[in-house]
Design an enzyme around this catalytic site. Structure first.
Site, PDB file in Angstrom:
ATOM      1  N   HIS A  29       4.032 -10.132   3.929  1.00 53.37           N
ATOM      2  CA  HIS A  29       3.079 -10.966   4.697  1.00 53.37           C
ATOM      3  C   HIS A  29       2.244 -11.894   3.826  1.00 53.37           C
ATOM      4  O   HIS A  29       1.460 -12.689   4.330  1.00 53.37           O
ATOM      5  CB  HIS A  29       2.194 -10.097   5.597  1.00 53.37           C
ATOM      6  CG  HIS A  29       1.162  -9.272   4.892  1.00 53.37           C
ATOM      7  ND1 HIS A  29      -0.147  -9.657   4.807  1.00 53.37           N
ATOM      8  CD2 HIS A  29       1.239  -8.084   4.248  1.00 53.37           C
ATOM      9  CE1 HIS A  29      -0.841  -8.729   4.153  1.00 53.37           C
ATOM     10  NE2 HIS A  29      -0.021  -7.772   3.804  1.00 53.37           N
ATOM     11  N   ASN A  35      -5.475 -10.632  -6.657  1.00 47.89           N
ATOM     12  CA  ASN A  35      -5.630 -11.135  -5.288  1.00 47.89           C
ATOM     13  C   ASN A  35      -6.955 -11.852  -5.055  1.00 47.89           C
ATOM     14  O   ASN A  35      -7.042 -12.712  -4.185  1.00 47.89           O
ATOM     15  CB  ASN A  35      -5.479  -9.987  -4.283  1.00 47.89           C
ATOM     16  CG  ASN A  35      -6.271  -8.758  -4.662  1.00 47.89           C
ATOM     17  OD1 ASN A  35      -6.083  -8.196  -5.740  1.00 47.89           O
ATOM     18  ND2 ASN A  35      -7.180  -8.345  -3.811  1.00 47.89           N
ATOM     19  N   THR A  64      13.748   5.167  10.181  1.00 47.12           N
ATOM     20  CA  THR A  64      14.691   4.184  10.720  1.00 47.12           C
ATOM     21  C   THR A  64      14.432   2.813  10.109  1.00 47.12           C
ATOM     22  O   THR A  64      13.296   2.361  10.037  1.00 47.12           O
ATOM     23  CB  THR A  64      14.548   4.108  12.257  1.00 47.12           C
ATOM     24  OG1 THR A  64      14.754   5.427  12.758  1.00 47.12           O
ATOM     25  CG2 THR A  64      15.551   3.152  12.882  1.00 47.12           C
ATOM     26  N   GLN A  96       0.912 -10.534  -4.889  1.00 46.86           N
ATOM     27  CA  GLN A  96       0.433 -11.923  -4.855  1.00 46.86           C
ATOM     28  C   GLN A  96       1.339 -12.857  -5.662  1.00 46.86           C
ATOM     29  O   GLN A  96       1.150 -14.068  -5.635  1.00 46.86           O
ATOM     30  CB  GLN A  96      -1.008 -12.009  -5.390  1.00 46.86           C
ATOM     31  CG  GLN A  96      -2.026 -11.241  -4.559  1.00 46.86           C
ATOM     32  CD  GLN A  96      -2.299 -11.885  -3.199  1.00 46.86           C
ATOM     33  OE1 GLN A  96      -1.959 -13.043  -2.942  1.00 46.86           O
ATOM     34  NE2 GLN A  96      -2.917 -11.124  -2.309  1.00 46.86           N
ATOM     35  N   THR A 110       0.854  -1.198   0.000  1.00 42.27           N
ATOM     36  CA  THR A 110       0.000   0.000   0.000  1.00 42.27           C
ATOM     37  C   THR A 110       0.881   1.236   0.000  1.00 42.27           C
ATOM     38  O   THR A 110       0.662   2.180  -0.778  1.00 42.27           O
ATOM     39  CB  THR A 110      -0.951  -0.001   1.214  1.00 42.27           C
ATOM     40  OG1 THR A 110      -1.779  -1.165   1.130  1.00 42.27           O
ATOM     41  CG2 THR A 110      -1.829   1.238   1.239  1.00 42.27           C
ATOM     42  N   CYS A 121     -17.202  -6.521  -0.110  1.00 39.63           N
ATOM     43  CA  CYS A 121     -18.614  -6.354   0.228  1.00 39.63           C
ATOM     44  C   CYS A 121     -18.992  -7.115   1.492  1.00 39.63           C
ATOM     45  O   CYS A 121     -19.598  -6.598   2.403  1.00 39.63           O
ATOM     46  CB  CYS A 121     -19.413  -6.860  -0.968  1.00 39.63           C
ATOM     47  SG  CYS A 121     -20.942  -7.645  -0.708  1.00 39.63           S
TER      48      CYS A 121
HETATM   49  N1  PLP Z   1      -1.795  -5.270  -3.641  1.00 39.35           N
HETATM   50  C1  PLP Z   1      -2.324  -6.491  -3.665  1.00 39.35           C
HETATM   51  C2  PLP Z   1      -2.522  -7.197  -4.970  1.00 39.35           C
HETATM   52  C3  PLP Z   1      -2.703  -7.111  -2.467  1.00 39.35           C
HETATM   53  O1  PLP Z   1      -3.237  -8.330  -2.495  1.00 39.35           O
HETATM   54  C4  PLP Z   1      -2.506  -6.409  -1.247  1.00 39.35           C
HETATM   55  C5  PLP Z   1      -2.922  -6.995   0.025  1.00 39.35           C
HETATM   56  O2  PLP Z   1      -4.059  -7.321   0.241  1.00 39.35           O
HETATM   57  C6  PLP Z   1      -1.936  -5.132  -1.291  1.00 39.35           C
HETATM   58  C7  PLP Z   1      -1.592  -4.588  -2.504  1.00 39.35           C
HETATM   59  C8  PLP Z   1      -1.686  -4.336  -0.039  1.00 39.35           C
HETATM   60  O3  PLP Z   1      -0.546  -4.814   0.601  1.00 39.35           O
HETATM   61  P1  PLP Z   1      -0.112  -4.365   2.067  1.00 39.35           P
HETATM   62  O4  PLP Z   1      -0.883  -5.206   2.998  1.00 39.35           O
HETATM   63  O5  PLP Z   1       1.345  -4.612   2.138  1.00 39.35           O
HETATM   64  O6  PLP Z   1      -0.389  -2.921   2.213  1.00 39.35           O
END
Ligand code: PLP
Length: 387
Positions: free
Chosen positions: A196, A147, A232, A175, A70, A320
């Site tokens: 993650h 995703n 940092t 992904q 993000t 949703c």
């Molecule tokens: N982009 C995709 C395709 C994702 O699946 C996700 C997570 O759900 C993200 C971006 C966001 O990632 P982050 O949790 O590192 O902000």
């Protein structure tokens, strides 16, 4: 492992946990500090960056550690909007994650062109060349794998077209990384990721930036990450992420064939045992762990609850049902009606999901259907399917 929501997030691998704890206990110093213990921490940090760059096939200077996808996606659109004139446009696919779509619209208001989705869940590149006739395109962004549906996107083809036109290309590989072979990823101008999704820690990731982007800035306030991202450094997070990546790529070949076979067998049994079940994007190449499935009846929230009761965690796959937004924009882009979207489950397996776990999930779904049918017949009056 009966946890089948690995596209949302994954548990930490043991090796990643160990790396995190080791760095937190033994190398907790600030990597910018001027003494030997900090220099040792810095050496580990630099070594991880080099390892990652070698894995991806790009120079170490292209890797900028951050807090995840993000942040990375926001940073890229904000940076390009500041760099270019007010006429600049961006091209994104309609099936991107909101962390691409929203910053694209905010940074380039009214100046976003969209690559539509085919009903197969694959982004349609047929209009790309037309969009790129405009000399003001600052970026094309196409995710590597979706995703929700797990459908693999033609990002390599898109990169080639962008290269021919001299337009920078970004892929959100959140992904893809940790699940798929990496060829070509290091050639993209921008790549965003997070740890993650492949058994690394939360709130850690990295951006790859192109060789030319010396001026890239994602956060101001310090000279960290060669001035690209102030703050940092998170050595435990980075060590843990790299340990997770080493683990998955050491075992990837085996995972790919085994897990694909288990997932395919699950889909086959499911469609046979529960007639009317439809695999979304089933005709497309998909991530080996993902099944996006429209159940023949009953709201997905009811399926999720009954499977949860039986110890199996799956997702609705559309925001949703978590009560956050409207129906999934990805399903809408694929032309799926909201009634069917309300019956869709996302099942996303783990690298270690056994045949027994996949079979157990199939059996739990058959039981859940019986329970739903029973509750329907015992209910008074006609049943209302809530979506
Ligand atoms: N982009 C995709 C395709 C994702 O699946 C996700 C997570 O759900 C993200 C971006 C966001 O990632 P982050 O949790 O590192 O902000």
């Amino acid at each position: 492992m009966p946890y089948f929501d690995n596209n949302a997030t994954t548990p930490l691998w043991k090796v990643a946990e160990k790396a995190y704890l080791d760095a937190s206990r033994n190398h907790w110093q600030n990597t910018s500090s001027p003494y030997r213990s900090a220099a040792r921490a810095r050496t580990l940090f630099d070594r991880d960056r080099e390892w990652l760059a070698a894995l991806l096939g790009c120079p170490a200077d292209s890797v900028i550690f951050n807090s995840g996808a993000t942040e990375g996606n926001n940073a890229i659109f904000n940076y390009l909007a500041a760099k270019h004139s007010g006429d600049a446009r961006v091209v994104v696919s309609t099936i991107e994650h909101p962390s691409v779509l929203e910053p694209a619209r905010a940074a380039f208001p009214g100046r976003v062109d969209y690559l539509p989705s085919l009903s197969s869940g694959v982004a349609d590149l047929s209009e790309l060349s037309k969009f790129l006739e405009n000399p003001n395109v600052a970026l094309v962004s196409l995710m590597a794998a979706n995703n929700e549906t797990g459908v693999l996107q033609p990002w390599r083809e898109c990169l080639k077209v962008c290269r021919r036109k001299g337009v920078p290309f970004h892929t959100d590989a959140s992904q893809w990384l940790g699940k798929m072979p990496l060829d070509g990823l290091g050639d993209c101008d921008y790549v965003t990721t997070c740890a993650h999704k492949f058994g690394g820690p939360k709130a850690v990731g990295f951006i790859l930036i192109g060789r030319e982007e010396v001026g890239f800035k994602s956060q101001l306030g310090g000279a960290h990450e060669k001035g690209h991202r102030a703050g940092t450094e998170n050595l435990p997070g980075v060590r843990s992420m790299v340990a997770a990546l080493k683990h998955v790529y050491e075992n990837l070949e085996e995972t790919l064939s085994d897990q694909r076979a288990r997932r395919d067998a699950f889909e086959k049994t499911l469609c046979r045992e529960i007639p009317g079940t439809r695999i979304i994007g089933g005709q497309s190449e998909r991530l080996w762990n993902t099944v996006h499935v429209a159940m023949p009846k009953y709201a997905n929230t009811r399926w999720v609850a009954l499977l949860d009761k039986r110890g199996f965690t799956v997702s609705t796959g559309s925001a949703c049902a978590t009560g956050k937004e409207g129906p999934s924009h990805v399903l809408a882009a694929m032309g799926i009606e909201s009634e069917e979207a309300g019956r869709i489950l996302r099942v996303s397996g783990h690298w270690d999901s056994s045949s027994a776990a996949w079979n157990g999930l199939g059996a739990a779904m058959a039981e859940a259907l019986e329970e739903l049918n029973r509750s329907k017949s015992s209910a008074e009056g006609p049943m209302v399917i809530s979506i």
